[in-house]
Scaffold this motif. Structure first.
Motif, short mmCIF file in Angstrom:
data_model
loop_
_atom_site.label_atom_id
_atom_site.label_comp_id
_atom_site.label_asym_id
_atom_site.label_seq_id
_atom_site.Cartn_x
_atom_site.Cartn_y
_atom_site.Cartn_z
N LEU A 2 0.82 -1.21 0.00
CA LEU A 2 0.00 0.00 0.00
C LEU A 2 0.86 1.27 0.00
O LEU A 2 0.60 2.20 -0.76
CB LEU A 2 -0.95 -0.01 1.20
CG LEU A 2 -1.85 1.22 1.35
CD1 LEU A 2 -2.67 1.47 0.10
CD2 LEU A 2 -2.75 1.05 2.56
N ALA A 3 1.88 1.29 0.81
CA ALA A 3 2.75 2.48 0.86
C ALA A 3 3.40 2.74 -0.50
O ALA A 3 3.50 3.89 -0.94
CB ALA A 3 3.82 2.30 1.94
N GLU A 4 3.80 1.67 -1.18
CA GLU A 4 4.43 1.81 -2.49
C GLU A 4 3.43 2.31 -3.53
O GLU A 4 3.77 3.12 -4.40
CB GLU A 4 5.05 0.49 -2.93
CG GLU A 4 6.28 0.09 -2.13
CD GLU A 4 5.95 -0.56 -0.79
OE1 GLU A 4 4.75 -0.81 -0.49
OE2 GLU A 4 6.90 -0.80 -0.01
N ILE A 5 2.19 1.85 -3.46
CA ILE A 5 1.16 2.33 -4.39
C ILE A 5 0.91 3.82 -4.15
O ILE A 5 0.83 4.60 -5.09
CB ILE A 5 -0.14 1.51 -4.26
CG1 ILE A 5 0.08 0.07 -4.76
CG2 ILE A 5 -1.28 2.18 -5.03
CD1 ILE A 5 -1.07 -0.87 -4.47
N GLY A 61 -4.66 -14.27 4.28
CA GLY A 61 -4.87 -13.46 5.47
C GLY A 61 -5.37 -12.09 5.09
O GLY A 61 -5.12 -11.60 3.99
N GLY A 62 -6.08 -11.46 5.99
CA GLY A 62 -6.62 -10.13 5.73
C GLY A 62 -5.57 -9.09 5.44
O GLY A 62 -5.81 -8.11 4.74
N LYS A 63 -4.35 -9.29 5.95
CA LYS A 63 -3.29 -8.32 5.72
C LYS A 63 -2.77 -8.35 4.28
O LYS A 63 -2.07 -7.45 3.85
CB LYS A 63 -2.14 -8.54 6.70
CG LYS A 63 -2.53 -8.21 8.11
CD LYS A 63 -1.39 -8.32 9.07
CE LYS A 63 -1.89 -7.95 10.46
NZ LYS A 63 -0.85 -7.83 11.43
N ASP A 81 -8.75 -3.36 -5.95
CA ASP A 81 -8.77 -4.46 -4.98
C ASP A 81 -7.72 -5.46 -5.43
O ASP A 81 -7.79 -5.98 -6.55
CB ASP A 81 -10.16 -5.10 -4.97
CG ASP A 81 -10.34 -6.15 -3.89
OD1 ASP A 81 -9.41 -6.39 -3.10
OD2 ASP A 81 -11.44 -6.74 -3.84
N LEU A 82 -6.73 -5.70 -4.59
CA LEU A 82 -5.73 -6.72 -4.93
C LEU A 82 -5.33 -7.51 -3.70
O LEU A 82 -5.52 -7.07 -2.57
CB LEU A 82 -4.52 -6.12 -5.66
CG LEU A 82 -3.65 -5.09 -4.99
CD1 LEU A 82 -2.59 -5.75 -4.13
CD2 LEU A 82 -2.97 -4.24 -6.05
N ILE A 83 -4.80 -8.69 -3.97
CA ILE A 83 -4.33 -9.59 -2.92
C ILE A 83 -2.84 -9.82 -3.14
O ILE A 83 -2.43 -10.38 -4.17
CB ILE A 83 -5.07 -10.94 -2.93
CG1 ILE A 83 -6.59 -10.75 -2.89
CG2 ILE A 83 -4.57 -11.83 -1.79
CD1 ILE A 83 -7.13 -10.18 -1.61
#
Length: 165
Positions: A2-5, A61-63, A81-83
């Motif tokens: 997320l930080a990189e995005i 996992g949710g993380k 939305d990505l995993i």
């Protein structure tokens, strides 16, 4: 990841999607009802779409989930939305990419894809994967334009992948 995005999309505000902000984010869903009719056979509603917040594949996992909205000028203009680390540790799965219908054809989706691929490379991922409903010709063309190749089919879903380079 997320930080990189966020770093790659620095000209936008990138906000995690929650139940508290979903009503505003849903405007992006609502502006893409043709997509939902094509892939689900029915329009998206807030109630039917809220499940996207917690939806993850089995054995994840949710993380691993990154479910974000992209904002410009105080308005939600995109949903991603990505995993991460799925289906293999060195891959990630793009579950959904939506750009507000009023902004289609303006290069925003392409900018988001490039940002995600750059963020994935920084994060150490090697492959991006996704599925497209086979009747979604526009979606298939979009992903092929971004270097995704057909890897197989699962019922009416075309599975596509590309290396992260």
């Amino acid at each position: 990841m997320l930080a990189e995005i966020r770093m790659q999309l620095s000209e936008y505000e990138v906000i995690a999607i929650t139940r508290q902000n979903f009503e505003q984010v849903f405007k992006v869903y609502d502006a893409n009802q043709d997509f939902f009719m094509l892939v689900q056979g029915k329009k998206a509603t807030i109630e039917s779409s809220l499940g996207d917040i917690d939806a993850i594949p089995p054995d994840c996992g949710g993380k691993q989930k990154v479910y974000i909205s992209i904002w410009k000028g105080g308005k939600a203009i995109g949903v991603l939305d990505l995993i991460a680390g799925y289906p293999e540790q060195t891959s990630f799965w793009i579950g959904l990419l939506l750009v507000h219908g009023d902004l289609h054809g303006k290069g925003i989706g392409s900018k988001i894809v490039r940002a995600v691929l750059d963020a994935a490379k920084i994060s150490g991922y090697h492959k991006a994967k996704l599925g497209v409903v086979e009747s979604n010709i526009q979606g298939l063309n979009f992903w092929e334009k971004h270097g995704f190749n057909i890897m197989g089919r699962n019922k009416n879903i075309v599975v596509m992948a590309r290396p992260v380079v």
